[in-house]
Design a protein around this motif. Sequence first.
Motif, PDB file in Angstrom:
ATOM      1  N   ASN A 254      58.247 -24.623 144.025  1.00  0.00           N
ATOM      2  CA  ASN A 254      57.928 -25.546 145.492  1.00  0.00           C
ATOM      3  C   ASN A 254      58.031 -24.516 146.726  1.00  0.00           C
ATOM      4  N   LYS A 258      54.388 -23.843 147.706  1.00  0.00           N
ATOM      5  CA  LYS A 258      53.892 -25.080 148.386  1.00  0.00           C
ATOM      6  C   LYS A 258      54.357 -24.978 149.874  1.00  0.00           C
ATOM      7  N   PRO A 292      58.003 -30.019 134.766  1.00  0.00           N
ATOM      8  CA  PRO A 292      57.195 -29.462 135.844  1.00  0.00           C
ATOM      9  C   PRO A 292      57.136 -27.959 135.882  1.00  0.00           C
ATOM     10  N   PHE A 299      50.272 -28.094 132.071  1.00  0.00           N
ATOM     11  CA  PHE A 299      49.028 -27.926 132.612  1.00  0.00           C
ATOM     12  C   PHE A 299      48.201 -28.071 131.208  1.00  0.00           C
ATOM     13  N   GLY A 315      40.892 -25.270 139.771  1.00  0.00           N
ATOM     14  CA  GLY A 315      41.764 -25.855 140.361  1.00  0.00           C
ATOM     15  C   GLY A 315      41.310 -27.539 140.315  1.00  0.00           C
ATOM     16  N   TYR A 317      41.854 -29.874 137.988  1.00  0.00           N
ATOM     17  CA  TYR A 317      42.857 -30.804 137.582  1.00  0.00           C
ATOM     18  C   TYR A 317      44.407 -30.145 137.728  1.00  0.00           C
ATOM     19  N   ASN A 318      44.511 -29.143 138.222  1.00  0.00           N
ATOM     20  CA  ASN A 318      45.724 -28.551 138.192  1.00  0.00           C
ATOM     21  C   ASN A 318      46.219 -28.157 139.661  1.00  0.00           C
ATOM     22  N   HIS A 319      47.524 -28.748 139.833  1.00  0.00           N
ATOM     23  CA  HIS A 319      48.084 -28.529 141.241  1.00  0.00           C
ATOM     24  C   HIS A 319      48.144 -26.907 141.824  1.00  0.00           C
ATOM     25  N   ILE A 320      48.655 -26.266 140.724  1.00  0.00           N
ATOM     26  CA  ILE A 320      48.560 -24.745 141.054  1.00  0.00           C
ATOM     27  C   ILE A 320      48.060 -23.877 139.745  1.00  0.00           C
ATOM     28  N   ASP A 321      47.721 -22.597 140.193  1.00  0.00           N
ATOM     29  CA  ASP A 321      47.417 -21.820 139.047  1.00  0.00           C
ATOM     30  C   ASP A 321      48.486 -21.600 138.285  1.00  0.00           C
TER      31      ASP A 321
END
Length: 525
Positions: A254, A258, A292, A299, A315, A317-321
């Motif tokens: 994160n 992020k 997570p 994923f 991208g 449905y995934n929050h990151i690669d």
Amino acid sequence: MITLYDTTLRDGEQREGVSLSVEDKLRIVARLDMLGVTYIEGGFPASNPKDIAFFEAAGDLTLKQAKVAAFGMTLRKGITAVEDEGLVALADCSAPTVTVVGKAWDKQVELALETTLEENLRMVYEGVAYLVASGKEVFLDAEHYFDGYKSNSAYALEVLHTAVNAGASALVLCETNGGALPHEVYAITRSTVEALADWSSAQVTVGIHCHNDGGCAVANSLEAVRAGATQVQGTVNGYGERVGNADLLALIANLELKMGHEVLGAERLQLLTPTALFVAETFNVTPDAHQPFVGQSAFAHKGGLHASALARFAGAYNHIDPTAVGNFAHVVVSELAGRASLVSKAAQLGIDLPADDAITAKLLADIKEREAAGYSYEVADASLALLLRTELGQPASYFKLESFRVIAEKREDGRVMTEATIKLHVNGERFVATGEGNGPVNALDVALRLAIKRFYPQIDLLELTDYKVRVLDESVGTDAITRVLIETGNGEAAWGTVGVSENVIEASWDALVDAVTYGLLVDIS
Ligand SMILES: [Zn+2]
């Protein structure tokens, strides 16, 4: 600049049912050093023979950049530093950094410690000063800091101020009971950082140490960073007593992906997933597939619609690669999934399938048929890979079974011993081997290893880490169908295999053969 402080070997080992050997701890230290953690807390150098042995061995380690830290209490009440054995052991241990706990909650001082607020300040001051004088870098863990701040903020701050005056170089705000909420952690950390900035001399790092009792440990730690904390404490996979500590891996991901902090850098960030697996295996804990960032299912997409959208737009449905943290976009193959799922799942397993070939349709039909018969490939990636290879005419096969026999014997002393005899062929040679175990799978595993070891010595690296049996109720007639799932690892990766039969031993054998075959395939290719 964020500094990472890992406490997997001290707070993490408090997890119920876990006991690490000295070698386990040293292997984890090496792994965390490779990952790029700055401080690795090893335990209490005075508490037990195992930790004493660890700190002796840790003194000889050559680490790339990490520093080993020792943990202990500040001075005990009513005595001086040199009379305190724990403090002397900290001063004498091999670790260059020492973290000591001091109480920051007035109520705890009076009710739990049963002493005065002034005496507690003396204990913090003299304990820290003694360790600083012995040449250590000293961090203060301010226990119950947030509850303390709510109860008596002036006193909580005075404890910090006292530690700074005694020479502490980091003040770690501990959310010991794990129940605070993110907005509270932000507000209190912010006020604390501001108060510290007002003190003229204070050039001191503020750290955060959170427990997850309210499910907010990672969120609380991130809020503390937003409020000015620069040292982040946590454990790999969030291991710890009760519900655990802040998961250091999720924190790192994160912060880096992020929040724009350079913590490990893009390359080492990809070590997060293998580190999670390695530590889980060393802790002898089944990896949490739903963790997570690093979980095997983090994923995973079951629906055919999600899978086909993902194939077009990563991208979707995934929050990151997922590859950023060393994970994969596991696409779950199930009865629901369509052809796109299978194509991308196969690609992930290193197998190239043309999207609209008739072969793909045939494979999909075969998988569905096997699922109807009781197979499940959701966690058995390795069995799926082997099945696809076989159907595509590239089978992986390293030995051929002639027969096996398993005998279970209940003895007078109440113990049950199982013996397995295996006859098989490797490269045209016939081998017969017998293994003993505490159950049929264990005995078969031992016998199989003995039989093929001469040809495949790398079999020693493989370890069966989990074995699950499920009786499926969908079966018709009197014989129930049994599904066996086996999880295997080689210290670097882990894979799942499946076997299905009316006979539990046969199901186990099939899963075991896939487990070993896949391990050899990965190793050889
Ligand atoms: Zn803790």
